[in-house]
Design a protein around this motif. Structure first.
Motif, PDB file in Angstrom:
ATOM      1  N   ASN A  31      28.739  39.619  40.719  1.00  0.00           N
ATOM      2  CA  ASN A  31      29.966  39.195  41.370  1.00  0.00           C
ATOM      3  C   ASN A  31      31.087  40.181  41.060  1.00  0.00           C
ATOM      4  N   TRP A  62      33.935  39.691  39.805  1.00  0.00           N
ATOM      5  CA  TRP A  62      34.576  39.430  38.518  1.00  0.00           C
ATOM      6  C   TRP A  62      33.740  39.881  37.332  1.00  0.00           C
ATOM      7  N   GLU A  94      36.293  43.706  48.290  1.00  0.00           N
ATOM      8  CA  GLU A  94      35.972  42.744  47.237  1.00  0.00           C
ATOM      9  C   GLU A  94      36.722  43.092  45.949  1.00  0.00           C
ATOM     10  N   PHE A 145      40.495  42.332  46.317  1.00  0.00           N
ATOM     11  CA  PHE A 145      40.753  40.890  46.275  1.00  0.00           C
ATOM     12  C   PHE A 145      40.619  40.362  44.843  1.00  0.00           C
ATOM     13  N   GLN A 146      39.632  40.847  44.113  1.00  0.00           N
ATOM     14  CA  GLN A 146      39.454  40.412  42.731  1.00  0.00           C
ATOM     15  C   GLN A 146      40.633  40.849  41.856  1.00  0.00           C
ATOM     16  N   TYR A 161      27.613  37.750  54.481  1.00  0.00           N
ATOM     17  CA  TYR A 161      28.847  37.014  54.204  1.00  0.00           C
ATOM     18  C   TYR A 161      29.122  35.889  55.204  1.00  0.00           C
ATOM     19  N   VAL A 202      33.985  39.665  55.037  1.00  0.00           N
ATOM     20  CA  VAL A 202      34.289  39.635  53.609  1.00  0.00           C
ATOM     21  C   VAL A 202      35.575  38.858  53.352  1.00  0.00           C
ATOM     22  N   ARG A 211      35.959  35.247  51.257  1.00  0.00           N
ATOM     23  CA  ARG A 211      36.762  35.147  50.047  1.00  0.00           C
ATOM     24  C   ARG A 211      38.063  34.375  50.258  1.00  0.00           C
ATOM     25  N   LYS A 242      40.693  35.258  52.073  1.00  0.00           N
ATOM     26  CA  LYS A 242      41.836  36.172  52.090  1.00  0.00           C
ATOM     27  C   LYS A 242      42.187  36.537  53.521  1.00  0.00           C
TER      28      LYS A 242
END
Length: 242
Positions: free
Chosen positions: A3, A5, A78, A81-82, A122, A190, A194, A196
């Motif tokens: 992931n 994170w 990704e 965004f993280q 996704y 994506v 998420r 966003k």
């Protein structure tokens, strides 16, 4: 199994809006004009990817040069965004499938044909995906106010630019596509996955609506002042959606 994170950590104080493009020359000119400074970074196997911060009309924005291609673009989104980005404004070139669309004019996609692989990991399988669902009206209003000519339409997103054959171009035109790019449908999937916001638009470059390929202003070094004005549209859009 993996992931974002696990690899990327949130960045304190990162702006909520990022402006990203795919053309290094245009991006470098924007960095220089704004006096932007490196604020954070992510990385790929090819090296460090800096995230810049700049002030524009009393707002802070992040700036990031995206890598070309759906897998890389989606993966780097990704990461952003993280880090804490909530809204991504992405712009870059596209090939036109309608020769009446002028060179370097803006194209705003409202839908993308998913002829790439990333989006299928996704979003549920489908031929198309909506683009710019939340901010389409905002972008159109801004372009109208700035008296910038633009076209709204469907984009064909494909991974394999050397396989944009005459027959495929014909079929995509029959589907209603006005242009072709390599990332849009993946970016949209994506961002939606998420939760966003993504606002993506193009500036017209090479022309595929002809018997032989017409390169027009595809080169990073062609019509730089016109491309600077397109970057200015992205900056003004960032101010509007804060």
């Amino acid at each position: 199994m993996i992931n974002p994170w696990n690899i990327v950590k949130p960045v304190d104080g990162i702006p909520k809006v990022v402006i990203s493009c795919y053309a290094k020359t245009t991006f470098d000119r924007m960095i220089c004009e704004l006096g932007a400074s490196i604020f954070a970074h992510t990385s790929t196997a090819n090296g460090i990817k800096p995230v810049y911060k700049a002030n524009y009309k009393e707002i802070e924005v992040a700036l990031f040069m995206m890598d070309v291609g759906a897998p890389m673009s989606g993966g780097l989104l990704e990461d952003l965004f993280q880090m804490g980005i909530e809204k991504a404004i992405v712009f870059g070139t596209c090939g036109v499938l309608d020769s009446t669309i002028e060179d370097c004019s803006i194209i705003v996609p409202d839908c993308a044909v998913r002829d790439e692989g990333t989006s299928y990991h996704y979003a549920p399988p489908a031929d198309e995906i909506q683009v710019n669902k939340r901010y389409l009206g905002t972008l159109k209003k801004l372009l109208d106010e700035l008296q910038v000519k633009y076209t709204v339409g469907k984009v064909w997103t494909t991974d394999a630019f050397y396989r944009e054959t005459v027959e495929k171009v014909r079929r995509r035109k029959e589907q209603g596509c006005v242009c072709v790019d390599m990332e849009c449908s993946a970016n949209a999937a994506v961002a939606e996955f998420r939760g966003k916001d993504l606002i993506q638009f193009f500036y017209a470059a090479d022309n595929l609506d002809t018997e032989e390929w017409d390169v027009r202003s595809l080169s990073n070094y062609d019509k730089l002042e016109e491309k600077d004005r397109i970057a200015a549209v992205a900056l003004e859009l960032a101010r509007r959606i804060q």
